[in-house]
Design a protein around this motif. Structure first.
Motif, PDB file in Angstrom:
ATOM      1  N   PHE A 183      41.331  33.382  33.531  1.00 56.49           N
ATOM      2  CA  PHE A 183      41.670  32.246  34.386  1.00 56.49           C
ATOM      3  C   PHE A 183      41.126  32.349  35.807  1.00 56.49           C
ATOM      4  CE2 PHE A 183      45.209  32.824  31.311  1.00 56.49           C
ATOM      5  CZ  PHE A 183      44.933  31.716  30.526  1.00 56.49           C
ATOM      6  N   GLY A 184      40.624  33.519  36.175  1.00 52.44           N
ATOM      7  CA  GLY A 184      40.129  33.698  37.527  1.00 52.44           C
ATOM      8  C   GLY A 184      41.271  33.935  38.502  1.00 52.44           C
ATOM      9  N   HIS A 185      40.906  34.141  39.767  1.00 48.75           N
ATOM     10  CA  HIS A 185      41.942  34.353  40.773  1.00 48.75           C
ATOM     11  C   HIS A 185      41.452  33.911  42.148  1.00 48.75           C
ATOM     12  CE1 HIS A 185      39.770  38.302  40.925  1.00 48.75           C
ATOM     13  NE2 HIS A 185      39.822  38.043  42.221  1.00 48.75           N
ATOM     14  N   GLU A 186      42.412  33.697  43.007  1.00 46.86           N
ATOM     15  CA  GLU A 186      42.167  33.313  44.391  1.00 46.86           C
ATOM     16  C   GLU A 186      42.335  34.551  45.279  1.00 46.86           C
ATOM     17  OE1 GLU A 186      41.228  30.247  45.419  1.00 46.86           O
ATOM     18  OE2 GLU A 186      41.216  29.602  43.332  1.00 46.86           O
ATOM     19  N   PRO A 187      41.759  34.528  46.472  1.00 48.76           N
ATOM     20  CA  PRO A 187      41.966  35.656  47.392  1.00 48.76           C
ATOM     21  C   PRO A 187      43.463  35.873  47.644  1.00 48.76           C
ATOM     22  CG  PRO A 187      40.288  34.167  48.239  1.00 48.76           C
ATOM     23  CD  PRO A 187      40.902  33.497  47.038  1.00 48.76           C
ATOM     24  N   GLY A 188      43.883  37.136  47.611  1.00 53.92           N
ATOM     25  CA  GLY A 188      45.286  37.462  47.863  1.00 53.92           C
ATOM     26  C   GLY A 188      46.192  37.339  46.651  1.00 53.92           C
ATOM     27  N   ALA A 189      45.642  36.986  45.494  1.00 57.81           N
ATOM     28  CA  ALA A 189      46.473  36.820  44.291  1.00 57.81           C
ATOM     29  C   ALA A 189      47.135  38.129  43.885  1.00 57.81           C
ATOM     30  CB  ALA A 189      45.638  36.272  43.137  1.00 57.81           C
ATOM     31  N   PHE A 190      46.486  39.228  44.167  1.00 61.11           N
ATOM     32  CA  PHE A 190      47.025  40.553  43.881  1.00 61.11           C
ATOM     33  C   PHE A 190      46.304  41.544  44.786  1.00 61.11           C
ATOM     34  CE2 PHE A 190      43.852  39.397  40.716  1.00 61.11           C
ATOM     35  CZ  PHE A 190      42.897  40.393  40.853  1.00 61.11           C
ATOM     36  N   THR A 191      46.797  42.749  44.853  1.00 65.49           N
ATOM     37  CA  THR A 191      46.189  43.770  45.703  1.00 65.49           C
ATOM     38  C   THR A 191      44.730  43.965  45.302  1.00 65.49           C
ATOM     39  OG1 THR A 191      48.311  44.879  45.893  1.00 65.49           O
ATOM     40  CG2 THR A 191      46.360  46.165  46.483  1.00 65.49           C
ATOM     41  N   GLY A 192      43.848  43.848  46.267  1.00 60.23           N
ATOM     42  CA  GLY A 192      42.421  44.031  46.008  1.00 60.23           C
ATOM     43  C   GLY A 192      41.671  42.735  45.724  1.00 60.23           C
ATOM     44  N   ALA A 193      42.380  41.618  45.585  1.00 63.11           N
ATOM     45  CA  ALA A 193      41.725  40.323  45.339  1.00 63.11           C
ATOM     46  C   ALA A 193      41.327  39.727  46.681  1.00 63.11           C
ATOM     47  CB  ALA A 193      42.651  39.385  44.573  1.00 63.11           C
ATOM     48  N   ARG A 194      40.138  40.061  47.133  1.00 65.28           N
ATOM     49  CA  ARG A 194      39.687  39.612  48.458  1.00 65.28           C
ATOM     50  C   ARG A 194      38.858  38.339  48.416  1.00 65.28           C
ATOM     51  NH1 ARG A 194      38.581  45.610  49.670  1.00 65.28           N
ATOM     52  NH2 ARG A 194      40.606  46.207  50.487  1.00 65.28           N
ATOM     53  N   THR A 195      38.280  38.066  47.256  1.00 64.62           N
ATOM     54  CA  THR A 195      37.449  36.861  47.132  1.00 64.62           C
ATOM     55  C   THR A 195      37.903  36.046  45.933  1.00 64.62           C
ATOM     56  OG1 THR A 195      35.824  37.995  45.745  1.00 64.62           O
ATOM     57  CG2 THR A 195      35.414  38.029  48.120  1.00 64.62           C
ATOM     58  N   GLN A 196      37.455  34.820  45.884  1.00 61.32           N
ATOM     59  CA  GLN A 196      37.736  33.970  44.737  1.00 61.32           C
ATOM     60  C   GLN A 196      36.844  34.410  43.578  1.00 61.32           C
ATOM     61  OE1 GLN A 196      36.327  29.920  44.877  1.00 61.32           O
ATOM     62  NE2 GLN A 196      38.119  29.202  43.772  1.00 61.32           N
ATOM     63  N   LYS A 197      37.432  34.456  42.400  1.00 64.54           N
ATOM     64  CA  LYS A 197      36.657  34.820  41.209  1.00 64.54           C
ATOM     65  C   LYS A 197      36.917  33.784  40.136  1.00 64.54           C
ATOM     66  CE  LYS A 197      36.138  38.121  37.520  1.00 64.54           C
ATOM     67  NZ  LYS A 197      36.802  39.139  36.751  1.00 64.54           N
ATOM     68  N   PRO A 198      35.875  33.059  39.710  1.00 60.46           N
ATOM     69  CA  PRO A 198      36.063  32.117  38.596  1.00 60.46           C
ATOM     70  C   PRO A 198      36.243  32.893  37.290  1.00 60.46           C
ATOM     71  CG  PRO A 198      33.777  32.113  39.312  1.00 60.46           C
ATOM     72  CD  PRO A 198      34.524  33.019  40.235  1.00 60.46           C
ATOM     73  N   GLY A 199      37.170  32.453  36.470  1.00 62.30           N
ATOM     74  CA  GLY A 199      37.428  33.113  35.199  1.00 62.30           C
ATOM     75  C   GLY A 199      36.460  32.672  34.120  1.00 62.30           C
ATOM     76  N   LEU A 200      36.560  33.319  32.985  1.00 65.69           N
ATOM     77  CA  LEU A 200      35.670  33.021  31.866  1.00 65.69           C
ATOM     78  C   LEU A 200      35.811  31.580  31.386  1.00 65.69           C
ATOM     79  CD1 LEU A 200      36.093  36.259  29.696  1.00 65.69           C
ATOM     80  CD2 LEU A 200      34.348  35.753  31.401  1.00 65.69           C
ATOM     81  N   LEU A 201      37.012  31.047  31.406  1.00 62.73           N
ATOM     82  CA  LEU A 201      37.210  29.680  30.933  1.00 62.73           C
ATOM     83  C   LEU A 201      36.482  28.668  31.816  1.00 62.73           C
ATOM     84  CD1 LEU A 201      40.954  29.863  29.888  1.00 62.73           C
ATOM     85  CD2 LEU A 201      38.955  29.813  28.385  1.00 62.73           C
ATOM     86  N   LEU A 202      36.511  28.878  33.115  1.00 59.92           N
ATOM     87  CA  LEU A 202      35.785  27.981  34.016  1.00 59.92           C
ATOM     88  C   LEU A 202      34.277  28.154  33.840  1.00 59.92           C
ATOM     89  CD1 LEU A 202      35.814  25.861  36.240  1.00 59.92           C
ATOM     90  CD2 LEU A 202      35.949  27.724  37.898  1.00 59.92           C
TER      91      LEU A 202
END
Length: 175
Positions: free
Chosen positions: A53-72
């Motif tokens: 599903f990907g994640h947004e910055p700050g979603a969890f520890t170490g999530a500094r950038t936006q990451k598009p998930g496989l579904l997107l």
């Protein structure tokens, strides 16, 4: 060329991934649409939702950038979820919801994302038995089991042995 969800079952080593690739290539002959594979058994439970599903910055520890998930990333294409029985029940619930609505919320996200993705899933385990025991979500099984293809082991299709030997010999001859 149908966009229907497919569940491929069979023992390990029977060629479920080859069947998935054949289905995808028949529906995408010009290779214009993305085809993304995820081995659910190889991704830790803590990361599978971020991968899908990907994640947004700050979603969890170490999530500094936006990451598009496989579904997107697979929008207008196909996602192959290999060994889907190895997903946690929590991730199964989110995949089931995605199959129902064709939308998801990235981890830490505020905005729902809609995508057009065909899902092909595979398992070497007895999903109905797992669903009865509570180890696999029955709702997910129901959503995945639109078209079920069982790939029999080679011992049940001995007539394929000469074809496989011929194919292997051709590959070896090219080397």
């Amino acid at each position: 060329r149908s966009r229907v969800t497919v569940l491929i079952t069979g023992e390990s080593g029977t060629g479920k991934e080859l069947v998935a690739s054949a289905i995808e290539s028949l529906g995408n002959p010009e290779r214009k649409a993305p085809y993304i594979r995820l081995n659910c058994a190889a991704v830790p439970d803590t990361l599978v939702e971020s991968e899908l599903f990907g994640h947004e910055p700050g979603a969890f520890t170490g999530a500094r950038t936006q990451k598009p998930g496989l579904l997107l990333r697979a929008h207008r294409g196909t996602v192959f979820l290999d060994e889907i029985a190895d997903m946690s029940l929590s991730a199964q619930a989110k995949i089931e919801r995605f199959l129902q609505e064709r939308e998801f919320l990235p981890l830490g996200g505020q905005k729902t994302v809609h995508v057009d993705v065909r899902v092909i899933a595979a398992s070497n385990r007895d999903l109905p038995a797992l669903a009865k025991s509570g180890a696999f979500r029955p709702e997910l099984l129901w959503r995945l089991d639109v078209v079920n293809l069982r790939v029999p082991p080679l011992r049940e299709r001995r007539e394929d042995v000469p074809l496989l030997v011929d194919q292997i010999l051709r590959r070896l001859d090219k080397d």
